[in-house]
Design a protein around this motif. Structure first.
Motif, PDB file in Angstrom:
ATOM      1  N   SER A   4      -9.187   5.802   1.952  1.00 46.18           N
ATOM      2  CA  SER A   4      -9.927   5.215   0.832  1.00 46.18           C
ATOM      3  C   SER A   4      -9.009   4.877  -0.337  1.00 46.18           C
ATOM      4  O   SER A   4      -9.334   4.036  -1.173  1.00 46.18           O
ATOM      5  N   SER A   5      -7.872   5.538  -0.406  1.00 45.25           N
ATOM      6  CA  SER A   5      -6.891   5.246  -1.456  1.00 45.25           C
ATOM      7  C   SER A   5      -5.492   5.493  -0.898  1.00 45.25           C
ATOM      8  O   SER A   5      -5.328   6.109   0.152  1.00 45.25           O
ATOM      9  N   SER A   6      -4.496   5.003  -1.625  1.00 46.90           N
ATOM     10  CA  SER A   6      -3.112   5.198  -1.188  1.00 46.90           C
ATOM     11  C   SER A   6      -2.504   6.441  -1.822  1.00 46.90           C
ATOM     12  O   SER A   6      -1.283   6.578  -1.894  1.00 46.90           O
ATOM     13  N   SER A   7      -3.368   7.374  -2.248  1.00 39.77           N
ATOM     14  CA  SER A   7      -2.902   8.620  -2.853  1.00 39.77           C
ATOM     15  C   SER A   7      -2.130   9.449  -1.831  1.00 39.77           C
ATOM     16  O   SER A   7      -2.603   9.682  -0.707  1.00 39.77           O
ATOM     17  N   ILE A   8      -0.955   9.893  -2.213  1.00 35.55           N
ATOM     18  CA  ILE A   8      -0.126  10.710  -1.325  1.00 35.55           C
ATOM     19  C   ILE A   8      -0.834  12.017  -0.994  1.00 35.55           C
ATOM     20  O   ILE A   8      -0.864  12.454   0.164  1.00 35.55           O
ATOM     21  N   GLY A   9      -1.445  12.616  -2.000  1.00 39.09           N
ATOM     22  CA  GLY A   9      -2.154  13.876  -1.779  1.00 39.09           C
ATOM     23  C   GLY A   9      -3.298  13.736  -0.799  1.00 39.09           C
ATOM     24  O   GLY A   9      -3.523  14.619   0.047  1.00 39.09           O
ATOM     25  N   ASN A  10      -4.032  12.635  -0.888  1.00 38.64           N
ATOM     26  CA  ASN A  10      -5.153  12.390   0.009  1.00 38.64           C
ATOM     27  C   ASN A  10      -4.689  12.284   1.457  1.00 38.64           C
ATOM     28  O   ASN A  10      -5.299  12.860   2.373  1.00 38.64           O
ATOM     29  N   VAL A  11      -3.603  11.558   1.685  1.00 43.77           N
ATOM     30  CA  VAL A  11      -3.071  11.386   3.045  1.00 43.77           C
ATOM     31  C   VAL A  11      -2.538  12.711   3.574  1.00 43.77           C
ATOM     32  O   VAL A  11      -2.771  13.067   4.738  1.00 43.77           O
ATOM     33  N   ALA A  54       0.826  -1.214   0.000  1.00 47.20           N
ATOM     34  CA  ALA A  54       0.000   0.000   0.000  1.00 47.20           C
ATOM     35  C   ALA A  54       0.858   1.260   0.000  1.00 47.20           C
ATOM     36  O   ALA A  54       0.469   2.292  -0.545  1.00 47.20           O
ATOM     37  N   SER A  55       2.017   1.182   0.625  1.00 44.42           N
ATOM     38  CA  SER A  55       2.883   2.369   0.726  1.00 44.42           C
ATOM     39  C   SER A  55       4.045   2.340  -0.265  1.00 44.42           C
ATOM     40  O   SER A  55       4.925   3.206  -0.185  1.00 44.42           O
ATOM     41  N   TYR A  56       4.056   1.383  -1.185  1.00 41.84           N
ATOM     42  CA  TYR A  56       5.218   1.255  -2.073  1.00 41.84           C
ATOM     43  C   TYR A  56       5.439   2.508  -2.915  1.00 41.84           C
ATOM     44  O   TYR A  56       6.565   3.006  -3.032  1.00 41.84           O
ATOM     45  N   ARG A  57       4.359   3.026  -3.486  1.00 40.50           N
ATOM     46  CA  ARG A  57       4.497   4.231  -4.307  1.00 40.50           C
ATOM     47  C   ARG A  57       5.039   5.393  -3.471  1.00 40.50           C
ATOM     48  O   ARG A  57       5.950   6.104  -3.907  1.00 40.50           O
ATOM     49  N   THR A  58       4.481   5.563  -2.263  1.00 42.15           N
ATOM     50  CA  THR A  58       4.961   6.631  -1.379  1.00 42.15           C
ATOM     51  C   THR A  58       6.408   6.392  -0.987  1.00 42.15           C
ATOM     52  O   THR A  58       7.216   7.338  -0.917  1.00 42.15           O
ATOM     53  N   THR A  59       6.751   5.135  -0.713  1.00 41.56           N
ATOM     54  CA  THR A  59       8.121   4.802  -0.325  1.00 41.56           C
ATOM     55  C   THR A  59       9.107   5.146  -1.434  1.00 41.56           C
ATOM     56  O   THR A  59      10.180   5.717  -1.181  1.00 41.56           O
ATOM     57  N   VAL A  60       8.738   4.828  -2.685  1.00 38.08           N
ATOM     58  CA  VAL A  60       9.610   5.142  -3.816  1.00 38.08           C
ATOM     59  C   VAL A  60       9.717   6.650  -4.006  1.00 38.08           C
ATOM     60  O   VAL A  60      10.818   7.187  -4.204  1.00 38.08           O
ATOM     61  N   VAL A  61       8.573   7.351  -3.925  1.00 35.00           N
ATOM     62  CA  VAL A  61       8.580   8.809  -4.088  1.00 35.00           C
ATOM     63  C   VAL A  61       9.420   9.461  -2.989  1.00 35.00           C
ATOM     64  O   VAL A  61      10.095  10.470  -3.220  1.00 35.00           O
ATOM     65  N   MET A  62       9.389   8.881  -1.789  1.00 34.14           N
ATOM     66  CA  MET A  62      10.192   9.396  -0.684  1.00 34.14           C
ATOM     67  C   MET A  62      11.665   9.030  -0.847  1.00 34.14           C
ATOM     68  O   MET A  62      12.562   9.878  -0.699  1.00 34.14           O
ATOM     69  N   ASN A  63      11.920   7.775  -1.134  1.00 34.44           N
ATOM     70  CA  ASN A  63      13.302   7.290  -1.148  1.00 34.44           C
ATOM     71  C   ASN A  63      14.091   7.708  -2.375  1.00 34.44           C
ATOM     72  O   ASN A  63      15.328   7.724  -2.344  1.00 34.44           O
ATOM     73  N   ALA A  64      13.405   8.028  -3.460  1.00 31.02           N
ATOM     74  CA  ALA A  64      14.132   8.488  -4.649  1.00 31.02           C
ATOM     75  C   ALA A  64      14.878   9.792  -4.340  1.00 31.02           C
ATOM     76  O   ALA A  64      16.099   9.860  -4.528  1.00 31.02           O
TER      77      ALA A  64
END
Length: 323
Positions: free
Chosen positions: A266-273, A186-196
């Motif tokens: 409701s979604s794993s959207s970074i903006g939503n969180v 669920a957090s993979y996209r956020t993790t990549v966006v953070m870790n890049a």
């Protein structure tokens, strides 16, 4: 003259597969090391780093997860530490360390080996190119995050106060049954966006700081070189951690959602969180846990890089002794 009729002994050469030379048949790829040696060096470095700093990571997770379901005043490092020691004892600081052990070794093996190979492929004869170091770091982190993210999610859920899970196996089983395999990523996209950006800043800062420190003392001893790696790694870790804290808060919220009172999104959207965090706690909510995050990454990076470079030196000396 009498001659010996017995045949003269001549040793028969063994086929290559019977030779005991530890060096594989493939030539070294970079820095005089083989691919598998980069993997082992990286695995050792990552495991030592995360195990040594795990209590600080637990503090960060607790501080970032607090207030997920309601707006609360942020707590400090001292308050978080005192609460854990008072209510759970020292063992509370190490809850979830088994998940970290299972994830850190393989992930860092991938991380460092991909980094070294990418650096070799992209450098084009210029080993001091900071852009190459940053790009190689991004490639490495995207690859290694795919390996580490599931165990990182398990680790953070176990770190929570009053975690409902008995251990790693129980957490994995219940998440699979109740939420499905997608919950592990669920957090993979956020993790990549953070870790890049984290890795780009980290590697570029590390290589630049290391080069600068080595120029100050070009004839340094082995101990001095180890101190250089540790100092450069600490500076890189602290800077990268500070820059990416908001995305780390988002990652924690996504990985702990629905557990111990944390909101479910409701979604794993970074903006939503981010909108949810800002609405409840203001922009300061995005910086929750920045102090323990920096306290984690500065020494952790120093430990990781110095261990990694020491492991590389060991393999280089080992290889040279067989040449």
């Amino acid at each position: 003259m009498a001659t010996d009729a017995s045949p003269q002994y001549r040793p028969v050469p063994l086929p290559p597969e019977f030779h005991s030379d530890i060096s594989p048949s493939h030539p070294p790829t970079h820095d005089g090391l083989h691919f598998w040696q980069f993997m082992i060096a990286g695995s050792i470095a990552g495991t030592v780093e995360h195990m040594a700093m795990f209590p600080v990571d637990t503090l960060k997770t607790r501080m970032q997860a607090i207030g997920a379901s309601c707006s609360v005043q942020p707590i400090g490092v001292r308050q978080a530490l005192g609460s854990i020691l008072k209510l759970e004892g020292p063992s509370g600081l190490y809850r979830g360390i088994a998940a970290m052990g299972l994830g850190a070794g393989p992930a860092h093996a991938v991380y460092f080996s991909v980094y070294e190979l990418s650096k070799q492929a992209l450098s084009r004869g210029d080993p001091n190119n900071s852009m190459v170091h940053a790009a190689s770091g991004v490639v490495a982190t995207v690859t290694s995050d795919a390996v580490f993210t599931p165990m990182d999610m398990v680790k953070q859920r176990l770190q929570l106060k009053s975690s409902p899970y008995k251990g790693v196996a129980d957490c994995v089983r219940r998440v699979l049954m109740e939420e499905g395999i997608g919950a592990f990523y669920a957090s993979y996209r956020t993790t990549v966006v953070m870790n890049a950006p984290f890795t780009a800043v980290h590697f570029a800062t590390y290589e630049a700081a290391k080069r600068g420190l080595m120029e100050v003392s070009p004839d340094s001893t082995d101990d001095e070189r180890l101190a250089v790696h540790a100092t450069a790694g600490a500076a890189a870790g602290a800077l990268a951690a500070a820059v990416t804290t908001p995305l780390d808060v988002v990652k924690t919220q996504l990985q702990c959602q629905g557990v111990c009172g944390c909101d479910r999104f409701s979604s794993s959207s970074i903006g939503n969180v981010i909108r949810t965090i800002v609405k409840k706690d203001g922009y300061r909510g995005l910086m929750r846990g920045w102090i323990p995050r920096m306290l984690f990454h500065a020494p952790a990076a120093a430990i990781c890089w110095s261990t990694y470079e020491a492991s590389k030196t060991f393999f280089q000396e080992l290889n040279s002794s067989y040449n």
